[in-house]
Each structure stands twice: as structure tokens, then as C-alpha cells.
Motif scaffolding. Structure first.
Motif, PDB file in Angstrom:
ATOM      1  N   GLY A   1     -11.307   1.273  -4.807  1.00 14.87           N
ATOM      2  CA  GLY A   1     -10.617   1.379  -3.532  1.00 14.87           C
ATOM      3  C   GLY A   1     -10.881   0.181  -2.650  1.00 14.87           C
ATOM      4  N   LEU A   2     -10.210   0.162  -1.516  1.00 10.16           N
ATOM      5  CA  LEU A   2     -10.312  -0.936  -0.554  1.00 10.16           C
ATOM      6  C   LEU A   2     -10.559  -0.366   0.832  1.00 10.16           C
ATOM      7  CD1 LEU A   2      -9.921  -3.938   0.344  1.00 10.16           C
ATOM      8  CD2 LEU A   2      -7.466  -3.421   0.517  1.00 10.16           C
ATOM      9  N   ALA A   3     -11.517  -0.935   1.560  1.00  8.06           N
ATOM     10  CA  ALA A   3     -11.796  -0.578   2.948  1.00  8.06           C
ATOM     11  C   ALA A   3     -11.610  -1.815   3.810  1.00  8.06           C
ATOM     12  CB  ALA A   3     -13.203  -0.032   3.096  1.00  8.06           C
ATOM     13  N   VAL A   4     -10.701  -1.741   4.763  1.00  3.00           N
ATOM     14  CA  VAL A   4     -10.395  -2.860   5.646  1.00  3.00           C
ATOM     15  C   VAL A   4     -10.821  -2.500   7.066  1.00  3.00           C
ATOM     16  CG1 VAL A   4      -8.570  -4.318   6.601  1.00  3.00           C
ATOM     17  CG2 VAL A   4      -8.434  -3.537   4.220  1.00  3.00           C
ATOM     18  N   SER A   5     -11.548  -3.385   7.717  1.00  8.33           N
ATOM     19  CA  SER A   5     -11.973  -3.168   9.097  1.00  8.33           C
ATOM     20  C   SER A   5     -11.376  -4.249   9.989  1.00  8.33           C
ATOM     21  CB  SER A   5     -13.498  -3.192   9.211  1.00  8.33           C
ATOM     22  OG  SER A   5     -14.079  -2.123   8.500  1.00  8.33           O
ATOM     23  N   PHE A   6     -10.755  -3.822  11.080  1.00  6.54           N
ATOM     24  CA  PHE A   6     -10.272  -4.754  12.083  1.00  6.54           C
ATOM     25  C   PHE A   6     -11.423  -5.027  13.054  1.00  6.54           C
ATOM     26  CE2 PHE A   6      -5.594  -3.183  11.706  1.00  6.54           C
ATOM     27  CZ  PHE A   6      -5.494  -3.815  10.475  1.00  6.54           C
ATOM     28  N   VAL A   7     -11.822  -6.284  13.151  1.00  6.27           N
ATOM     29  CA  VAL A   7     -12.960  -6.659  13.993  1.00  6.27           C
ATOM     30  C   VAL A   7     -12.451  -7.489  15.165  1.00  6.27           C
ATOM     31  CG1 VAL A   7     -15.221  -7.763  14.076  1.00  6.27           C
ATOM     32  CG2 VAL A   7     -14.454  -6.657  11.960  1.00  6.27           C
ATOM     33  N   THR A   8     -12.427  -6.876  16.334  1.00  8.61           N
ATOM     34  CA  THR A   8     -12.016  -7.589  17.536  1.00  8.61           C
ATOM     35  C   THR A   8     -13.224  -8.314  18.124  1.00  8.61           C
ATOM     36  OG1 THR A   8     -12.429  -5.622  18.894  1.00  8.61           O
ATOM     37  CG2 THR A   8     -10.205  -5.905  18.009  1.00  8.61           C
TER      38      THR A   8
ATOM     39  N   LEU B   1      -6.750   7.747  -3.400  1.00  8.18           N
ATOM     40  CA  LEU B   1      -6.439   7.112  -2.115  1.00  8.18           C
ATOM     41  C   LEU B   1      -6.865   5.651  -2.207  1.00  8.18           C
ATOM     42  CD1 LEU B   1      -5.544   7.250   0.861  1.00  8.18           C
ATOM     43  CD2 LEU B   1      -7.900   7.899   1.433  1.00  8.18           C
ATOM     44  N   PRO B   2      -5.915   4.710  -2.193  1.00  5.36           N
ATOM     45  CA  PRO B   2      -6.275   3.320  -2.474  1.00  5.36           C
ATOM     46  C   PRO B   2      -6.900   2.561  -1.306  1.00  5.36           C
ATOM     47  CG  PRO B   2      -3.907   3.514  -2.170  1.00  5.36           C
ATOM     48  CD  PRO B   2      -4.459   4.915  -2.105  1.00  5.36           C
ATOM     49  N   VAL B   3      -6.541   2.937  -0.071  1.00  9.34           N
ATOM     50  CA  VAL B   3      -6.938   2.097   1.060  1.00  9.34           C
ATOM     51  C   VAL B   3      -7.370   2.950   2.255  1.00  9.34           C
ATOM     52  CG1 VAL B   3      -6.257   0.210   2.596  1.00  9.34           C
ATOM     53  CG2 VAL B   3      -5.206   0.414   0.346  1.00  9.34           C
ATOM     54  N   VAL B   4      -8.442   2.515   2.896  1.00  8.20           N
ATOM     55  CA  VAL B   4      -8.876   3.043   4.189  1.00  8.20           C
ATOM     56  C   VAL B   4      -8.932   1.875   5.159  1.00  8.20           C
ATOM     57  CG1 VAL B   4     -10.819   4.007   5.465  1.00  8.20           C
ATOM     58  CG2 VAL B   4     -10.177   4.988   3.263  1.00  8.20           C
TER      59      VAL B   4
ATOM     60  N   TRP C   1       0.837  -1.202   0.000  1.00  7.12           N
ATOM     61  CA  TRP C   1       0.000   0.000   0.000  1.00  7.12           C
ATOM     62  C   TRP C   1       0.872   1.252   0.000  1.00  7.12           C
ATOM     63  CZ3 TRP C   1      -3.500  -1.969   4.542  1.00  7.12           C
ATOM     64  CH2 TRP C   1      -4.355  -2.981   4.053  1.00  7.12           C
ATOM     65  N   SER C   2       0.721   2.083  -1.005  1.00 13.17           N
ATOM     66  CA  SER C   2       1.525   3.308  -1.092  1.00 13.17           C
ATOM     67  C   SER C   2       1.009   4.386  -0.160  1.00 13.17           C
ATOM     68  CB  SER C   2       1.534   3.830  -2.527  1.00 13.17           C
ATOM     69  OG  SER C   2       0.198   4.067  -2.981  1.00 13.17           O
ATOM     70  N   ARG C   3      -0.316   4.485  -0.030  1.00 12.48           N
ATOM     71  CA  ARG C   3      -0.935   5.448   0.884  1.00 12.48           C
ATOM     72  C   ARG C   3      -2.121   4.786   1.556  1.00 12.48           C
ATOM     73  NH1 ARG C   3      -2.269  10.995  -2.002  1.00 12.48           N
ATOM     74  NH2 ARG C   3      -3.127   9.571  -3.560  1.00 12.48           N
ATOM     75  N   VAL C   4      -2.263   5.012   2.853  1.00  7.50           N
ATOM     76  CA  VAL C   4      -3.378   4.412   3.584  1.00  7.50           C
ATOM     77  C   VAL C   4      -3.828   5.395   4.661  1.00  7.50           C
ATOM     78  CG1 VAL C   4      -1.753   3.138   5.053  1.00  7.50           C
ATOM     79  CG2 VAL C   4      -4.145   2.468   4.994  1.00  7.50           C
TER      80      VAL C   4
END
Length: 415
Positions: free
Chosen positions: A343-350, A314-317, A245-248
Motif C-alpha cells: 500500500g501507499l500512505a501519502v501525507s500533505f505537510v504544510t 485499499l491501495p492508498v491512504v 487511484w481507484s480507491r483512496v
């Protein structure tokens, strides 16, 4: 439909093409003509749909047809929730005016910086004011600006204005305007509070609700990765390196988390900066400039950045912390896949946020498959073991007395 069919001057239509627009977006096509007819507008459209350019065209077109004031008195007012959005809107208006050959004077007012230069900047008058509510009222109280000549009021990101507690300020601003003025209200969501405000302040508005068709939805791939709280920063570093990822843009819940995560990433050799409301305006501006120029690769932000920040390509959130609401989730992931890009959206789910993410899925009517990254699998919970119960208990998240006795072997396990 070409821009010339919207009713705007030819020079302004050409300026839109120079800005990279080929044809009007749906929200522009549906709101600009009725706004130029003088009607109030209540417009809802997704993030990145061209709402800012829509009302910018209206204000600049109206300016060309109005008799100039001497000295210049503001005839248009745009109220926005954040400093960053104020700056962005001001830049859009100035750029369009310049490309259209208009001598429009645009003044941007926001807090977090000294008020004196802004007061000085108003001495020669202005045509269009873009402001956050608190600073606008401060400037009015200093008698550097009057709102008695405002003919068009724009409320941009109306839902966020109410979320941030600006209802009283908005009431006072409206009380300073002429009794007869046009109101344009734009937002990405229409909760009940926004509808109530619209009913109280707009006069027979034309309601425009632009719902994207299936093929017009932003091209955002969504991932939900299960991970323990303590492993999130290491997982973030791993994904940045592995995925290249170049920018996140990374969203966290608090200023402390923004500082902490950014510091850990820097110590790992990444170019990362925090972004939150407690930073000076100069620092926030510099972070965004560096991020847009790819001088830094990671910005760790609180929700102050979730609205109105337009970062092209912006490639990633990443949702390091999940947002408080489904609406905030919409605005966060909407920072990517803008202007037709993917684009891509990634969520960390605890484990403790699983139920909250299910609620977000329900509100969005979309299921995001859970996944685990090798080496970062969450530790097994007692409730995952045979005989365990989801959430750790029969009646809710906390174990009941019977659950505790059962775990201690003093009661037989459930069949």
C-alpha cells in the motif's frame, strides 16, 4: 504451525482456512493457546496482524466446551471503541461460527441507532456480546442483559477505548462482571494508560508483544509532499487522476473538513463521500459498503475510521490533515497494506505542520523524504529567503522583536 496445533476444535481450524488464513499469524500462535488455558492475556501487535481472529477463535472454542445456559446467558463479552469495529467483530464471529458448524448466537450493540431493536434482539438470549461501552451500559440499565454469566472479557483496541474517554464506563462494566473471569486485552500500541489499566484489571497476564521483523513489516510506501494549505484539495485531485487511484481513504481533522473536501471532490466529478461521527449509522454503514464495493472511489474521514475498519485491497491512504499523534498515524496508514498486500500512505505537510511531522518521524524512527509536485510547490516563506530564519524567528516559530526590527531594516541583518 497449523491451526490444529493451537488447541481449537478441528471444525474451527478448518473454518480459519476457509476464511483465507493459511497458517496462524504470530499474534494468533502466541495468544490462542495461553488464552485457552484460561490465562489473562495482554497482547500488542500491529494493525492488520489478525488480533480479531485470534480472540474470535478463543471465544468460539470456549463456547463449544461450556454447558449451554437456558435461557442463553452471555458467557463472553467483547468491548470495542467504535460502531464500525463492533460490526466487523460481530461479522467475523458469525462467519467463523457458521463455517465451523456452531450454533453461536452473537449480539452486536452500539449507539447512534434506536435501542429498541437491540433490546428486542436480546429476548431470546445470547452467547457472545460485542458492544461499545455506552450502549452496553444502556442495555444493562434497561435490564435486557446481565453480565453475571460472563466468563471471558475482551477489550479490543484498548488504547482507543481510553483515548475516547471510556475509562469510567470500563470500570463500571468490570464491576458488573463476576469476580472470577478471564480478561484478554488486545491493542496495537501500549501507552502508559493502557499498561496502568492492565495492571489494575488483569490477573498475572501473559504478555505478548509481537514486533514485526524487518521483512514482516507491512509493505507501506510512505510519501511526504510539501504543499500550501490552500492547494491541498487541488493536489489531491491531481494525484488521484495522475496516479489512477481507484480507491483512496483521505483523513482530515474535523467533520467540517470531511464535508467540505468531499463536496469539492464531487463538484470536480469524483465519487466521494464524507465519513464522520455525526452521520447517521445507516449512512455510515452505506458509505463503507459502497466503498468496499468500489461504488465510490474516495472516502474523506475523520479519525473515527482510523481504528478497526478492515477494507481489503485499499491501495492508498492520504493524510490531508496530519494526525494529532504518532499513534494515530500508525493506525491511519495501517488501513492499507493489510493481509500481506502492499500500500501507499501519502501525507500533505504544510509549512506550519513541518515540526509536527518531524515528531511523527522521530517516534516512528523513520525519515520520509520531502517532495514537491510540479505545479503545487509551496510559496516561498520569508524565513526561506537569504537572511531569514527557520520558523520565522530566532527563539521559536513567532518572530521576536529583534526579528521584526531586522525585517523592517531598522537593525542590521544577521551575519
Amino acid at each position: 504451525m497449523p491451526f490444529s496445533d493451537l488447541g481449537i476444535p478441528p471444525a474451527l481450524a478448518h473454518a480459519m482456512v476457509l476464511q483465507g488464513y493459511v497458517l496462524p499469524t504470530p499474534v494468533q500462535a502466541q495468544t490462542v493457546p495461553v488464552a485457552l488455558d484460561g490465562k489473562d492475556v495482554l497482547a500488542c501487535a500491529q494493525t492488520g496482524s489478525g488480533k480479531t481472529a485470534a480472540y474470535a477463535m478463543v471465544l468460539l472454542a470456549q463456547l463449544t466446551s461450556r454447558t449451554p445456559h437456558k435461557p442463553r446467558q452471555a458467557t463472553a463479552l467483547v468491548v470495542v471503541p467504535t460502531r464500525e469495529l463492533a460490526t466487523q467483530v460481530g461479522d467475523t464471529l458469525r462467519t467463523l461460527a457458521q463455517h465451523a458448524g456452531q450454533a453461536a448466537r452473537v449480539t452486536v450493540l452500539f449507539g447512534g441507532v434506536s435501542i429498541n431493536p437491540q433490546l428486542m434482539g436480546l429476548r431470546g438470549g445470547t452467547d457472545i456480546v460485542v458492544a461499545t461501552p455506552g450502549r452496553l451500559l444502556d442495555v444493562v440499565d434497561h435490564r435486557a442483559l446481565t453480565l453475571g454469566g460472563v466468563q471471558t472479557l475482551v477489550l479490543d483496541e484498548a488504547d482507543r477505548l481510553l483515548d475516547l474517554g471510556f475509562a469510567q464506563e470500563l470500570d463500571r462494566i468490570r464491576s458488573l462482571l463476576p469476580a472470577r473471569h478471564q480478561s484478554l486485552l488486545y491493542s496495537a500500541t501500549f501507552p502508559a494508560a493502557v499498561r496502568a489499566m492492565a495492571q489494575a484489571s488483569l490477573h498475572s497476564p501473559v504478555e505478548v508483544n509481537v514486533v514485526a521483523e524487518e521483512g514482516e513489516q507491512p509493505d507501506i510506501a510512505q510519501r511526504a509532499i510539501q504543499v500550501d494549505v490552500s492547494q491541498r484539495t487541488q493536489l489531491l485531485r491531481h494525484l488521484i487522476a495522475e496516479q489512477g487511484w481507484s480507491r483512496v481513504l483521505v483523513f482530515v481533522a474535523t467533520k467540517y473538513a470531511a464535508e467540505m473536501v468531499a463536496d469539492k471532490l464531487r463538484r470536480a466529478g469524483l465519487l466521494a463521500e464524507p465519513f464522520h461521527a455525526q452521520l447517521s449509522q445507516g449512512k455510515r454503514t452505506q458509505v463503507l459498503m459502497d466503498f468496499k464495493a468500489s461504488a465510490i472511489g474516495v472516502v474523506v474521514a475523520t479519525d473515527v475510521a482510523a481504528r478497526g475498519i478492515d477494507i481489503s485491497d485499499l491501495p492508498v491512504v492520504v493524510n490531508y490533515d496530519l494526525p494529532r499523534s504518532a499513534t494515530d498515524y500508525t493506525h491511519r496508514i495501517g488501513r492499507t497494506a493489510r493481509a500481506g498486500a502492499s500500500g501507499l500512505a501519502v501525507s500533505f505537510v504544510t509549512a506550519d505542520m513541518e515540526a509536527h511531522f518531524r515528531l511523527i518521524e522521530k517516534r516512528h524512527r523513520k525519515l520520509v523524504p520531502r517532495e514537491q509536485v510540479p505545479g503545487f510547490e509551496p510559496a516561498p516563506r520569508a524565513s526561506d529567503a537569504p537572511g531569514g530564519t527557520a520558523g520565522g524567528g530566532i527563539k521559536g516559530i513567532r518572530p521576536s522583536k529583534k526579528d521584526k526590527l531586522r525585517a523592517a531594516g531598522l537593525l542590521p541583518p544577521l551575519a
